[in-house]
Design a protein around this motif. Structure first.
Motif, PDB file in Angstrom:
ATOM      1  N   LEU A  12       0.798  -1.219   0.000  1.00 27.31           N
ATOM      2  CA  LEU A  12       0.000   0.000   0.000  1.00 27.31           C
ATOM      3  C   LEU A  12       0.834   1.275   0.000  1.00 27.31           C
ATOM      4  CD1 LEU A  12      -2.879  -0.971   2.472  1.00 27.31           C
ATOM      5  CD2 LEU A  12      -2.767  -1.253  -0.007  1.00 27.31           C
ATOM      6  N   SER A  50      -4.493   1.278  -4.538  1.00 25.47           N
ATOM      7  CA  SER A  50      -4.682   2.226  -3.444  1.00 25.47           C
ATOM      8  C   SER A  50      -4.037   3.564  -3.766  1.00 25.47           C
ATOM      9  CB  SER A  50      -4.059   1.681  -2.151  1.00 25.47           C
ATOM     10  OG  SER A  50      -2.642   1.670  -2.246  1.00 25.47           O
ATOM     11  N   THR A  53      -4.169   7.355   1.605  1.00 26.14           N
ATOM     12  CA  THR A  53      -5.128   7.247   2.705  1.00 26.14           C
ATOM     13  C   THR A  53      -6.430   6.571   2.278  1.00 26.14           C
ATOM     14  OG1 THR A  53      -5.942   9.477   2.258  1.00 26.14           O
ATOM     15  CG2 THR A  53      -4.190   9.248   3.890  1.00 26.14           C
ATOM     16  N   SER A  54      -6.461   6.028   1.089  1.00 28.21           N
ATOM     17  CA  SER A  54      -7.643   5.306   0.615  1.00 28.21           C
ATOM     18  C   SER A  54      -7.193   4.095  -0.195  1.00 28.21           C
ATOM     19  CB  SER A  54      -8.537   6.208  -0.241  1.00 28.21           C
ATOM     20  OG  SER A  54      -7.854   6.624  -1.413  1.00 28.21           O
ATOM     21  N   ALA A  55      -8.060   3.099  -0.242  1.00 24.64           N
ATOM     22  CA  ALA A  55      -7.745   1.879  -0.987  1.00 24.64           C
ATOM     23  C   ALA A  55      -9.023   1.271  -1.540  1.00 24.64           C
ATOM     24  CB  ALA A  55      -7.029   0.873  -0.079  1.00 24.64           C
ATOM     25  N   LEU A  57     -10.861  -1.626  -1.518  1.00 27.18           N
ATOM     26  CA  LEU A  57     -10.930  -2.873  -0.755  1.00 27.18           C
ATOM     27  C   LEU A  57     -11.425  -4.054  -1.589  1.00 27.18           C
ATOM     28  CD1 LEU A  57     -10.398  -4.063   2.069  1.00 27.18           C
ATOM     29  CD2 LEU A  57     -12.783  -3.552   2.623  1.00 27.18           C
ATOM     30  N   GLN A  75      -2.771   4.915   7.532  1.00 30.78           N
ATOM     31  CA  GLN A  75      -3.413   3.779   6.868  1.00 30.78           C
ATOM     32  C   GLN A  75      -4.098   2.843   7.871  1.00 30.78           C
ATOM     33  OE1 GLN A  75      -0.487   1.983   4.178  1.00 30.78           O
ATOM     34  NE2 GLN A  75      -1.077   3.457   2.610  1.00 30.78           N
ATOM     35  N   GLU A  77      -7.068   2.872   9.215  1.00 30.50           N
ATOM     36  CA  GLU A  77      -8.444   2.487   8.884  1.00 30.50           C
ATOM     37  C   GLU A  77      -8.474   1.460   7.760  1.00 30.50           C
ATOM     38  OE1 GLU A  77     -11.136   3.196  10.611  1.00 30.50           O
ATOM     39  OE2 GLU A  77      -9.754   4.191  11.997  1.00 30.50           O
ATOM     40  N   ILE A  78      -7.581   1.623   6.783  1.00 31.02           N
ATOM     41  CA  ILE A  78      -7.492   0.627   5.709  1.00 31.02           C
ATOM     42  C   ILE A  78      -7.099  -0.725   6.291  1.00 31.02           C
ATOM     43  CG2 ILE A  78      -6.332   0.001   3.552  1.00 31.02           C
ATOM     44  CD1 ILE A  78      -5.752   2.985   3.133  1.00 31.02           C
ATOM     45  N   ASP A  81      -9.984  -2.376   8.105  1.00 31.12           N
ATOM     46  CA  ASP A  81     -10.945  -2.970   7.167  1.00 31.12           C
ATOM     47  C   ASP A  81     -10.415  -4.294   6.611  1.00 31.12           C
ATOM     48  OD1 ASP A  81     -12.710  -0.893   7.503  1.00 31.12           O
ATOM     49  OD2 ASP A  81     -12.041   0.213   5.720  1.00 31.12           O
TER      50      ASP A  81
END
Length: 261
Positions: A12, A50, A53-55, A57, A75, A77-78, A81
């Motif tokens: 990531l 990704s 700060t976002s990916a 999923l 990261q 929160e990623i 998840d």
């Protein structure tokens, strides 16, 4: 981790991508960050899954990774998840030179190539140590590293360590040990008072505006500004805590300090 060594790895952030390539383990990579650019062929060889700060999923899960490599609290929160989805994740959080070298060794251990990782880490460490030895006894310019301009954020730990190894002194060494960017915010007045001989800037993905730096009120009194010693270092070279920073990023710092060290 479903199997060892993992056969399907998602990275990531870019530093683990480059590390795996340098270790000859690129065939294990099945997905990468959109910011991964080293080596250049990664952009045509690996799917991007990704940002930072976002990916995506669902896309990651569709790749059925045995292991996902992530970095920093940004990261978290990623990672949470992915963990809830049953994916094995290793979250790195290196913030200084020693941590960057430890990351390389850990990636090697996680992929069953510890000996190769030790060789790589030792080679990088030796190269930096040799450069540091060359600077002993020379004048040490005061260096302000600017990671962002609004608000102004000074350099993180590995940047400060590399400045020292290159023969300079970070003007905000105490702030460099703060992990969070918000804790490294500096005022224009603090930089003026620090009187840096060199300004290095890397604005995390956007082009550095030297004219804007020169035009800041009162900054004409700063030695670096008066002497025209404002240098941009591209963010992919210095703001990723891995091989790029320890090689090309370090070389860029040395080049900026050359002639005054």
């Amino acid at each position: 981790m479903r199997r060892f060594p993992p056969e399907r790895i998602v990275c990531l952030t870019e530093e683990t991508v480059e590390t795996l390539y340098l270790l000859g383990q690129e065939d294990r990579i099945v997905g990468v960050s959109g910011y991964a650019v080293r080596p250049a062929r990664v952009r045509r060889e690996k799917p991007r899954v990704s940002a930072f700060t976002s990916a995506d999923l669902p896309k990651i899960l569709a790749l059925a990774p045995d292991l996902v490599l992530a970095f920093s609290d940004l990261q978290a929160e990623i990672v949470a998840d992915l963990a809830r989805a049953g994916i094995a994740v290793h979250l790195f959080n290196q913030r200084d030179l020693a941590g960057c070298l430890a990351m390389i060794r850990t990636v090697g251990a996680l992929t069953g190539v510890s000996a190769e990782a030790e060789t790589l880490a030792a080679r990088l460490a030796d190269r930096i140590a040799a450069a540091a030895a060359e600077s002993v006894g020379r004048p040490r310019p005061r260096v302000y590293f600017e990671e962002w301009d609004a608000p102004m954020i000074s350099g993180i730990g590995w940047v400060s360590d590399l400045i020292a190894a290159a023969g300079g002194d970070d003007v905000f060494p105490e702030l460099s040990r703060q992990a969070a960017a918000r804790d490294r915010i500096v005022s224009p007045e603090a930089v003026i008072a620090a009187l840096p001989d060199v300004i290095l800037a890397s604005w995390c993905g956007k082009r550095v505006n030297r004219a804007h730096i020169r035009a800041r009120p009162g900054w004409d009194a700063i030695p670096a500004v008066a002497a025209g010693r404002i240098h941009e270092i591209k963010s992919p070279l210095i703001l990723q805590p891995g091989p790029a920073a320890l090689t090309d990023g370090f070389d860029a710092i040395r080049a900026a300090l050359r002639g005054i060290t």
